[in-house]
Design a protein around this motif. Structure first.
Motif, PDB file in Angstrom:
ATOM      1  N   ARG A 195      -1.767  81.871 -12.879  1.00  0.00           N
ATOM      2  CA  ARG A 195      -1.976  80.925 -14.101  1.00  0.00           C
ATOM      3  C   ARG A 195      -1.751  81.659 -15.260  1.00  0.00           C
ATOM      4  N   LYS A 196      -0.653  80.959 -16.235  1.00  0.00           N
ATOM      5  CA  LYS A 196      -0.307  81.640 -17.253  1.00  0.00           C
ATOM      6  C   LYS A 196      -1.483  81.753 -18.411  1.00  0.00           C
ATOM      7  N   GLU A 197      -1.407  82.929 -19.367  1.00  0.00           N
ATOM      8  CA  GLU A 197      -2.421  83.062 -20.020  1.00  0.00           C
ATOM      9  C   GLU A 197      -2.600  82.151 -21.270  1.00  0.00           C
ATOM     10  N   VAL A 198      -1.440  81.569 -21.661  1.00  0.00           N
ATOM     11  CA  VAL A 198      -1.435  80.410 -22.667  1.00  0.00           C
ATOM     12  C   VAL A 198      -0.496  79.413 -22.027  1.00  0.00           C
ATOM     13  N   GLU A 199      -1.273  78.018 -21.889  1.00  0.00           N
ATOM     14  CA  GLU A 199      -0.417  76.844 -21.460  1.00  0.00           C
ATOM     15  C   GLU A 199      -0.478  75.917 -22.532  1.00  0.00           C
ATOM     16  N   GLN A 200       0.549  75.218 -22.491  1.00  0.00           N
ATOM     17  CA  GLN A 200       0.916  73.951 -23.299  1.00  0.00           C
ATOM     18  C   GLN A 200       1.141  72.665 -22.847  1.00  0.00           C
ATOM     19  N   ASP A 201       0.911  71.563 -23.573  1.00  0.00           N
ATOM     20  CA  ASP A 201       1.244  70.394 -23.100  1.00  0.00           C
ATOM     21  C   ASP A 201       3.071  70.443 -22.912  1.00  0.00           C
ATOM     22  N   PRO A 202       3.306  69.863 -21.789  1.00  0.00           N
ATOM     23  CA  PRO A 202       5.016  69.908 -21.526  1.00  0.00           C
ATOM     24  C   PRO A 202       5.465  68.884 -22.609  1.00  0.00           C
ATOM     25  N   GLY A 203       6.761  69.165 -22.949  1.00  0.00           N
ATOM     26  CA  GLY A 203       7.317  68.323 -23.958  1.00  0.00           C
ATOM     27  C   GLY A 203       8.568  67.504 -23.303  1.00  0.00           C
ATOM     28  N   PRO A 204       9.570  67.107 -24.085  1.00  0.00           N
ATOM     29  CA  PRO A 204       9.407  66.925 -25.475  1.00  0.00           C
ATOM     30  C   PRO A 204       8.484  65.583 -26.044  1.00  0.00           C
ATOM     31  N   PHE A 205       7.998  65.638 -26.867  1.00  0.00           N
ATOM     32  CA  PHE A 205       7.343  64.341 -27.765  1.00  0.00           C
ATOM     33  C   PHE A 205       8.417  63.812 -28.529  1.00  0.00           C
ATOM     34  N   ASN A 206       8.813  62.629 -28.263  1.00  0.00           N
ATOM     35  CA  ASN A 206       9.523  61.838 -29.080  1.00  0.00           C
ATOM     36  C   ASN A 206       8.642  60.692 -29.779  1.00  0.00           C
ATOM     37  N   VAL A 207       8.553  60.837 -31.346  1.00  0.00           N
ATOM     38  CA  VAL A 207       7.623  60.013 -31.926  1.00  0.00           C
ATOM     39  C   VAL A 207       8.519  59.352 -32.964  1.00  0.00           C
ATOM     40  N   PRO A 208       8.116  58.033 -33.479  1.00  0.00           N
ATOM     41  CA  PRO A 208       8.630  57.610 -34.658  1.00  0.00           C
ATOM     42  C   PRO A 208       8.096  58.252 -36.111  1.00  0.00           C
ATOM     43  N   GLU A 209       8.577  58.193 -37.157  1.00  0.00           N
ATOM     44  CA  GLU A 209       8.034  58.577 -38.426  1.00  0.00           C
ATOM     45  C   GLU A 209       7.157  57.932 -38.662  1.00  0.00           C
ATOM     46  N   GLY A 210       6.067  58.518 -39.129  1.00  0.00           N
ATOM     47  CA  GLY A 210       4.496  57.965 -39.523  1.00  0.00           C
ATOM     48  C   GLY A 210       3.808  57.968 -38.645  1.00  0.00           C
ATOM     49  N   ALA A 211       3.964  58.523 -37.281  1.00  0.00           N
ATOM     50  CA  ALA A 211       3.235  58.518 -36.181  1.00  0.00           C
ATOM     51  C   ALA A 211       2.287  59.679 -36.221  1.00  0.00           C
ATOM     52  N   THR A 212       0.931  59.665 -35.533  1.00  0.00           N
ATOM     53  CA  THR A 212       0.362  60.784 -35.643  1.00  0.00           C
ATOM     54  C   THR A 212       0.526  61.492 -33.911  1.00  0.00           C
ATOM     55  N   VAL A 213       0.538  62.508 -33.928  1.00  0.00           N
ATOM     56  CA  VAL A 213       0.935  63.393 -32.751  1.00  0.00           C
ATOM     57  C   VAL A 213      -0.108  64.480 -32.461  1.00  0.00           C
ATOM     58  N   ALA A 214      -0.340  64.658 -31.489  1.00  0.00           N
ATOM     59  CA  ALA A 214      -1.421  65.874 -30.941  1.00  0.00           C
ATOM     60  C   ALA A 214      -0.865  66.740 -30.014  1.00  0.00           C
ATOM     61  N   PHE A 215      -1.077  68.031 -30.220  1.00  0.00           N
ATOM     62  CA  PHE A 215      -0.572  69.018 -29.181  1.00  0.00           C
ATOM     63  C   PHE A 215      -1.889  69.634 -28.472  1.00  0.00           C
ATOM     64  N   ASN A 216      -1.828  70.022 -27.318  1.00  0.00           N
ATOM     65  CA  ASN A 216      -2.918  70.834 -26.781  1.00  0.00           C
ATOM     66  C   ASN A 216      -2.452  72.067 -26.237  1.00  0.00           C
ATOM     67  N   CYS A 217      -3.422  73.032 -26.037  1.00  0.00           N
ATOM     68  CA  CYS A 217      -2.958  74.224 -25.509  1.00  0.00           C
ATOM     69  C   CYS A 217      -4.463  74.882 -24.999  1.00  0.00           C
ATOM     70  N   THR A 218      -4.392  75.613 -23.780  1.00  0.00           N
ATOM     71  CA  THR A 218      -5.294  76.177 -23.072  1.00  0.00           C
ATOM     72  C   THR A 218      -5.145  77.651 -22.886  1.00  0.00           C
ATOM     73  N   TYR A 219      -5.976  78.651 -22.920  1.00  0.00           N
ATOM     74  CA  TYR A 219      -5.755  80.141 -22.664  1.00  0.00           C
ATOM     75  C   TYR A 219      -6.853  80.556 -21.654  1.00  0.00           C
TER      76      TYR A 219
END
Lengths: 108, 112
Positions: free
Chosen positions: A1-25
């Protein structure tokens, strides 16, 4: 298991959108937590530190859940200039450890 | 406002050659580190130093040597370059491991 893991991307969003990224350690003894931003082929730069109580910087909000060993970054009202790779960073055992990064692309 | 200075910016090496990537900071930071970045892999820690005379291994130290004779400088030596060492290398410095890290502009290394 990696020490720090993030959501895989890419995230493609329109201007004005709300986007959330997650990470576990994996290291429960980790002391400090950060989000860095990296523009294409350039050096990473600090976006914001992450505190236990949560913190906000303009359109950016970071949260830390020590019990679940989970960090998040929320970007509201996305701008074209937010397009970049976002890196979750955690300190542990005297080292600064990076997640693999999540790419964000904001489209008009 | 020099910050962290890395040289060279670009380098092509032949397999088996050796070279030194230079890193210097003018912020009197104790903590310095070297990373490599490969596509889809994020930044992986090669070596780090908590102060002059003290170095330690990171996640991917094989094939690399470091030394820290002064607070300012933290060179990374490739002993015998291999194609697997083709990567972008970043040097970083910070007051401590728990404070903001400042990065150099990176060295793009190709080993042929």
């Amino acid at each position: 298991r990696k020490e720090v893991e993030q959501d895989p991307g890419p995230f493609n969003v329109p201007e004005g959108a709300t986007v959330a990224f997650n990470c576990t350690y994996s290291n429960s003894a980790s002391q400090s937590f950060f989000w860095y931003r990296q523009d294409c082929r350039k050096e990473p730069k600090l976006l914001m530190s992450v505190y236990s109580s949560g913190n906000e910087d303009g359109r950016f909000t970071a949260q830390l859940n020590r019990a679940s060993q989970y960090i998040s970054l929320l970007i509201r009202d996305s701008k074209l200039s937010d397009s970049a790779t976002y890196l979750c960073v955690v300190t542990g055992w005297g080292k600064l450890i990076f997640g693999q990064g999540t790419e964000l692309s904001v489209k008009p | 406002n020099a910050g962290v200075t890395q040289t060279p910016k670009f380098q092509v090496l032949k397999t088996g050659q050796s070279m030194t990537l230079q890193c210097a900071q003018d912020m009197n930071h104790e903590y310095m580190s070297w990373y490599r970045q490969d596509p889809g892999m994020g930044l992986r820690l090669i070596h780090y130093s908590v102060g002059a005379g003290i170095t330690d291994q990171g996640e991917v130290p094989n094939g690399y040597n470091v030394s820290r004779s002064t607070t300012e400088d933290f060179p990374l030596r490739l002993l015998s370059a291999a194609p697997s060492q083709t990567s972008v290398y970043f040097c970083a410095s910070s007051e401590t491991v728990n404070t903001e890290a400042f990065f150099g502009q990176g060295t793009r290394l190709t080993v042929v």
